[in-house]
Scaffold this active site. Structure first.
Site, mmCIF file in Angstrom:
data_model
loop_
_atom_site.group_PDB
_atom_site.id
_atom_site.type_symbol
_atom_site.label_atom_id
_atom_site.label_comp_id
_atom_site.label_asym_id
_atom_site.label_seq_id
_atom_site.Cartn_x
_atom_site.Cartn_y
_atom_site.Cartn_z
ATOM 1 N N GLU A 211 48.012 38.032 33.960
ATOM 2 C CA GLU A 211 47.628 40.072 33.180
ATOM 3 C C GLU A 211 48.261 41.039 34.260
ATOM 4 O OE1 GLU A 211 46.908 39.823 29.883
ATOM 5 O OE2 GLU A 211 47.512 37.972 29.762
ATOM 6 N N CYS A 245 43.161 49.354 32.706
ATOM 7 C CA CYS A 245 45.216 48.822 32.200
ATOM 8 C C CYS A 245 45.536 49.273 31.347
ATOM 9 C CB CYS A 245 44.857 47.121 32.324
ATOM 10 S SG CYS A 245 43.795 45.835 31.217
HETATM 11 P P1 NAD Z 1 44.522 43.321 43.167
HETATM 12 O O1 NAD Z 1 45.914 43.391 42.222
HETATM 13 O O2 NAD Z 1 44.056 44.708 43.777
HETATM 14 O O3 NAD Z 1 43.547 42.205 42.835
HETATM 15 C C1 NAD Z 1 43.596 41.358 42.145
HETATM 16 C C2 NAD Z 1 42.748 40.258 42.727
HETATM 17 O O4 NAD Z 1 43.744 39.832 43.638
HETATM 18 C C3 NAD Z 1 41.154 40.268 43.485
HETATM 19 O O5 NAD Z 1 40.441 39.003 43.330
HETATM 20 C C4 NAD Z 1 41.908 40.200 44.826
HETATM 21 O O6 NAD Z 1 41.111 39.607 45.629
HETATM 22 C C5 NAD Z 1 43.452 39.131 44.663
HETATM 23 N N1 NAD Z 1 44.604 39.647 45.555
HETATM 24 C C6 NAD Z 1 44.862 40.978 46.567
HETATM 25 N N2 NAD Z 1 45.737 40.719 47.168
HETATM 26 C C7 NAD Z 1 45.900 39.255 47.170
HETATM 27 C C8 NAD Z 1 47.208 38.576 47.938
HETATM 28 N N3 NAD Z 1 47.849 39.420 49.076
HETATM 29 N N4 NAD Z 1 47.365 37.020 47.500
HETATM 30 C C9 NAD Z 1 46.351 36.846 46.635
HETATM 31 N N5 NAD Z 1 45.210 37.877 45.926
HETATM 32 C C10 NAD Z 1 45.132 39.027 45.953
HETATM 33 O O7 NAD Z 1 43.989 44.125 41.386
HETATM 34 P P2 NAD Z 1 42.939 44.913 41.300
HETATM 35 O O8 NAD Z 1 43.615 46.254 42.301
HETATM 36 O O9 NAD Z 1 42.294 44.616 41.411
HETATM 37 O O10 NAD Z 1 43.283 45.780 40.137
HETATM 38 C C11 NAD Z 1 44.190 46.796 39.049
HETATM 39 C C12 NAD Z 1 45.468 46.142 38.718
HETATM 40 O O11 NAD Z 1 45.409 45.430 37.516
HETATM 41 C C13 NAD Z 1 46.584 47.558 37.816
HETATM 42 O O12 NAD Z 1 46.980 47.100 38.435
HETATM 43 C C14 NAD Z 1 45.920 47.048 36.504
HETATM 44 O O13 NAD Z 1 46.842 47.516 35.515
HETATM 45 C C15 NAD Z 1 45.638 45.802 36.092
HETATM 46 N N6 NAD Z 1 45.225 45.275 35.333
HETATM 47 C C16 NAD Z 1 45.213 44.359 34.288
HETATM 48 C C17 NAD Z 1 44.333 43.706 32.762
HETATM 49 C C18 NAD Z 1 44.961 43.297 32.205
HETATM 50 O O14 NAD Z 1 44.253 42.244 32.073
HETATM 51 N N7 NAD Z 1 46.348 43.007 32.408
HETATM 52 C C19 NAD Z 1 43.008 43.966 33.201
HETATM 53 C C20 NAD Z 1 42.363 45.194 34.274
HETATM 54 C C21 NAD Z 1 43.747 45.114 35.495
#
Ligand code: NAD
Length: 457
Positions: A211, A245
């Site tokens: 997502e 998002c």
């Molecule tokens: P992020 O990708 O930085 O982090 C999300 C999760 O991934 C966190 O739990 C983090 O600990 C983990 N993570 C971070 N780096 C990692 C790695 N190298 N390996 C494995 N796991 C890792 O995202 P964010 O900044 O928390 O969220 C923002 C983004 O999420 C935006 O792009 C937004 O559009 C998207 N988003 C999508 C939805 C949806 O339903 N489609 C909902 C909310 C947010």
């Protein structure tokens, strides 16, 4: 016990079959709902600490949404768990087919920080309803919510059934995925990290739901009801301080109505948050300094025609509207994910499509129009995950609609029944009665080509 050793314990628990029955799943969901209700105040405090989110908005977009989803599932779960009848072809007469729903096993749910409670728990609720064991990894960037999640998960579930792991995602997620084969990984977050998760999963052919995000366009046609459009655009763009998002990322408005629409959006910002947004009840803060600095850099990439005042100490940025933004600026190449709305104009659809196609396959798409014909044309002209006509963002809160992206904005979908299906494997079964066993399928087949051709066409 290390996290990896705990994962083995969870797997054993799943294999014992304890999580499969309807009564177990129902009891878990009811219990979890009660725990959410009991911890309502702690949840509000945590969300306020992490994002300055107020209880009213939290109910609407976090704990209330979860309770709505649990109730939705509880009402329907028994029916969803029943095998689905299917037919059979003539050559298999008198067989019948059916799909037998089975839980996947041990699934990993990884959450983001922007709706740190709801986006961690919405998939979890469906995974539990589908009879799985769950490992939950919430975002480390919302630490108060992680603490409350730890508390409620501990109160609600046996740790052999649902386990929470905390820490830096870039360290603990690969450590788990490289040493344990999950049966499914459900990830919500950014596109770059989504790609890392997909690669980690590919090594063991683990199925994924991703997502992700993207730049969701918002079209306003000349025939739109402007007052309503302005209100709904302002709500969708500036709720959660634009850290959604499903935010309308940028506005594409018919040139003839641009000034009027901007004026109306300005008025709505004032109505929602008062003259001075700083300190306004209900206006969220930016999650951290990194994100704040990134957003401030966007403000200089166009002409600020409304809002935009900011305070780094308070992680505050006033709702901003930007004009004269270059399509080549970083602002128009990255998901904004903050309270900044760039505005572009168009006179015909082709002009608008050229701008949209620079960032293809967005997660969301919004069009404001009163013409059914235009509505249809727009839905068909753009490839996107999900969206609204004459609204923004709120489709996310409708459990009757599956939610997910396409291409760059994600793989798979969830919400309501779709979440149950996402965490279910459908065993496709054929049952053949024994009272009729024609010899035609058994060797020797010599001389039966004509008959077989008649049976199978
Ligand atoms: P992020 O990708 O930085 O982090 C999300 C999760 O991934 C966190 O739990 C983090 O600990 C983990 N993570 C971070 N780096 C990692 C790695 N190298 N390996 C494995 N796991 C890792 O995202 P964010 O900044 O928390 O969220 C923002 C983004 O999420 C935006 O792009 C937004 O559009 C998207 N988003 C999508 C939805 C949806 O339903 N489609 C909902 C909310 C947010």
């Amino acid at each position: 016990m290390t996290d990896i050793a705990r994962l083995a314990t969870i797997q054993e628990y799943f294999k014992s079959g304890a999580t499969r029955s309807y009564s177990f799943r129902k009891e878990q969901l009811v219990n979890f709902k009660n725990v959410l209700i009991r911890n309502e105040k702690e949840i509000y405090d945590a969300l306020y600490a992490d994002l300055k989110k107020i209880p009213e908005e939290s109910w609407f977009t976090e704990n209330g949404l979860l309770i709505q989803e649990i109730n939705y599932m509880l009402k329907r779960l028994k029916g969803w768990m029943k095998p689905i009848k299917k037919g059979a072809n003539l050559v298999n007469f008198p067989s019948s087919g059916y799909l037998y729903p089975s839980p996947l096993g041990v699934v990993l749910v990884i959450g983001p920080w922007n709706f740190p409670l709801m986006l961690a728990l919405l998939p979890l609720v469906g995974a539990v309803a589908a009879g799985n064991c769950v490992v939950l990894k919430p975002s480390e960037h919302a630490p108060a919510t992680v603490d409350v999640l730890k508390k409620i998960i501990k109160e609600a579930f046996d740790e052999k059934h649902v386990m929470l792991v905390e820490g830096k995602g870039s360290e603990i997620v690969p450590a788990m995925m490289n040493n344990f084969r999950f049966d499914h990984v459900f990830y919500t977050g950014s596109i770059p990290v989504g790609k890392i998760i997909y690669q980690l999963a590919a090594k063991e052919m683990v199925p994924v739901t991703l997502e992700l995000g993207g730049k969701g366009p918002c079209i306003v046609e000349k025939d739109a009801s402007l007052k309503v459009a302005a209100k709904r655009i302002a709500l969708g763009k500036f709720s959660n301080a634009g850290q959604m998002c499903v935010c309308p990322d940028y506005l594409l408005v018919h040139a003839d109505i641009k000034d009027k629409l901007i004026e109306l959006i300005r008025e709505n910002i004032k109505k929602f948050y008062g003259e001075n947004t700083e300190g306004a009840y209900g206006y969220c803060k930016i999650i951290n300094e990194n994100r704040f600095d990134k957003l401030i850099s966007y403000l200089s990439q166009g002409e600020v025609i409304a809002g935009g005042s900011h305070n780094r100490e308070q992680l505050f940025i006033a709702p901003a509207i930007l004009d004269n933004v270059s399509l080549d600026s970083p602002l128009m190449q990255e998901e904004i994910f903050g309270p900044i709305l760039p505005v572009f104009t168009f006179r015909d659809k082709g002009e608008a499509l050229k701008i949209i196609h620079r960032n293809p396959e967005p997660l969301s798409f919004y069009v404001f129009t009163n013409s059914k014909q235009k509505e249809k044309e727009w839905i068909e002209a753009v490839q996107f995950g999900a969206g609204c006509v004459n609204n923004t963002a709120l489709h996310f809160t409708n459990p009757h609609l599956p939610f997910g992206g396409i291409g760059q904005s994600g793989i798979g979908s969830y919400h309501g029944k779709k979440t149950f299906e996402t965490f279910t494997h459908w065993k496709a079964m054929m049952r053949t009665p024994v009272w009729f066993d024609p010899s035609i399928k058994y060797p020797p087949l010599k001389g039966r080509l004509g008959l077989l051709k008649r049976l199978m066409r």
